[in-house]
Design an enzyme around this catalytic site. Structure first.
Site, short mmCIF file in Angstrom:
data_model
loop_
_atom_site.label_atom_id
_atom_site.label_comp_id
_atom_site.label_asym_id
_atom_site.label_seq_id
_atom_site.Cartn_x
_atom_site.Cartn_y
_atom_site.Cartn_z
CE1 TYR A 1 -20.07 -14.14 0.17
CE2 TYR A 1 -18.56 -14.20 2.02
CZ TYR A 1 -18.96 -14.67 0.79
OH TYR A 1 -18.24 -15.64 0.17
CE1 TYR B 1 -20.83 -17.70 -9.58
CE2 TYR B 1 -21.63 -19.86 -8.91
CZ TYR B 1 -21.27 -18.56 -8.60
OH TYR B 1 -21.35 -18.14 -7.30
N1 GLU Z 1 -19.31 -21.27 -5.47
C1 GLU Z 1 -19.92 -20.68 -4.35
C2 GLU Z 1 -21.43 -20.54 -4.55
O1 GLU Z 1 -21.85 -20.11 -5.57
C3 GLU Z 1 -19.29 -19.36 -4.07
C4 GLU Z 1 -19.89 -18.71 -2.85
C5 GLU Z 1 -18.96 -17.80 -2.12
O2 GLU Z 1 -17.75 -17.99 -2.05
O3 GLU Z 1 -19.51 -16.83 -1.59
O4 GLU Z 1 -22.19 -20.88 -3.71
#
Ligand code: GLU
Length: 313
Positions: free
Chosen positions: A249, A197
């Site tokens: 978001y 991930y």
């Molecule tokens: N790698 C980031 C995390 O998991 C991605 C978050 C994002 O871009 O919203 O926190």
């Protein structure tokens, strides 16, 4: 010959960038992944690409940044291609949550304790866990290979500094993942899933790469250069729908109203968006608003979409 519209966009872009840039001052660069805090807060760039290969570009469009959450769109697609819809959506839901991208609140409150959708971290980590490969290394290589194909760029690579920085500061994602493991949602070792991930969040791109990836989605999964179907149409529809409902978001509704295009943002300040059938668009502006979206980038897209009357709604 460029289309009249792209010519017009090309002429207007510098003015639109100039008008949007001041908004960056009220945003903040993400720092919970320490390496990301090095990004210039006052940068803003955009690239638009159409199916004929015509480009309109302005501002800091050559700047490189990591995909972060934008990668979730394509790991979802790869996971769907590996497993099919039924298997993926047995483990992840399809609804917006109204919670932060890294929230674990609902995991305990709702039954079954599967993540709400593939765009929040819990969902994306679960989707990543389903990607095929006999080892984390093989999965990491398959993902990069797939992303390179969609971006039409064999030079895409992982930014190992950002990867390392996130790996060392991933307490929240780690908690989410262990919780999911406890619920039986994750079936392979947590640290291996997190490794994959965090790798795909660290894929380094510029606006042109994002624009080309978005263009493939805009064209229903077709490679604009070869005409080959790179992604099954149905999965493009799924990805575009999640971008529209959950891609920005907790401001996804507001973005749908003000801009009206499927989009996915990342905490590095990138936004990937598209005009169905017509354009792929990549934006970067590292200063984020309180919802975690590029402050100036959202302004810029709002301005362009209004002017060009691109809203789908
Ligand atoms: N790698 C980031 C995390 O998991 C991605 C978050 C994002 O871009 O919203 O926190």
């Amino acid at each position: 010959m460029s289309s009249v519209e792209i010519e017009m966009i090309r002429n207007q872009l510098p003015g639109w960038i100039k008008a949007s840039l001041p908004y960056a001052a009220s945003g903040e660069v993400a720092s919970y992944i320490p390496e990301l805090s090095k990004a210039p807060p006052d940068a803003l760039g955009i690239t638009l690409l159409d199916a004929n290969g015509d480009v309109a570009t302005a501002g800091d469009c050559h700047m490189h940044f990591t995909m972060q959450s934008i990668s979730k769109v394509f790991t979802l697609i790869l996971s769907l291609m590996d497993n099919g819809e039924d298997a993926v959506f047995r483990k992840v839901g399809m609804e917006p949550t109204g919670d932060n991208f890294n929230s674990m609140l609902k995991l305990e409150l709702v039954r079954p304790g599967i993540p709400f959708n593939p765009m929040i971290n819990a969902g994306a980590i679960t989707v990543t866990s389903l990607i095929h490969g006999s080892s984390p290394q093989e999965k990491i290589e398959r993902i990069l290979h797939f992303f390179r194909k969609i971006a039409g760029n064999d030079r895409l690579r992982y930014d190992m500094d950002v990867y390392q920085s996130e790996l060392e500061n991933a307490n929240l994602n780690r908690s989410i993942a262990y919780f999911l493991k406890e619920n039986g949602v994750l079936e392979t070792p947590v640290e291996e899933i997190l490794d994959v991930y965090i790798h795909h969040c660290s894929i380094l791109v510029n606006c042109a790469d994002l624009a080309r990836m978005a263009l493939v989605l805009a064209l229903g999964g077709i490679d604009p250069q070869t005409g080959k179907q790179l992604i099954p149409r149905r999965y493009v529809r799924i990805a575009r729908t999640f971008m529209t409902t959950c891609g920005m978001y907790n401001a996804s509704g507001e973005f749908a109203i003000d801009v009206g295009l499927p989009a996915k943002s990342g905490v590095s300040g990138g936004i990937m968006t598209l005009v169905p059938g017509r354009y792929g668009i990549g934006v970067v502006g590292p200063a984020l608003n309180d919802k975690g979206n590029s402050q100036a980038g959202v302004q810029l897209l709002e301005m362009i979409s209004k002017e060009m009357e691109w809203s789908m709604f």
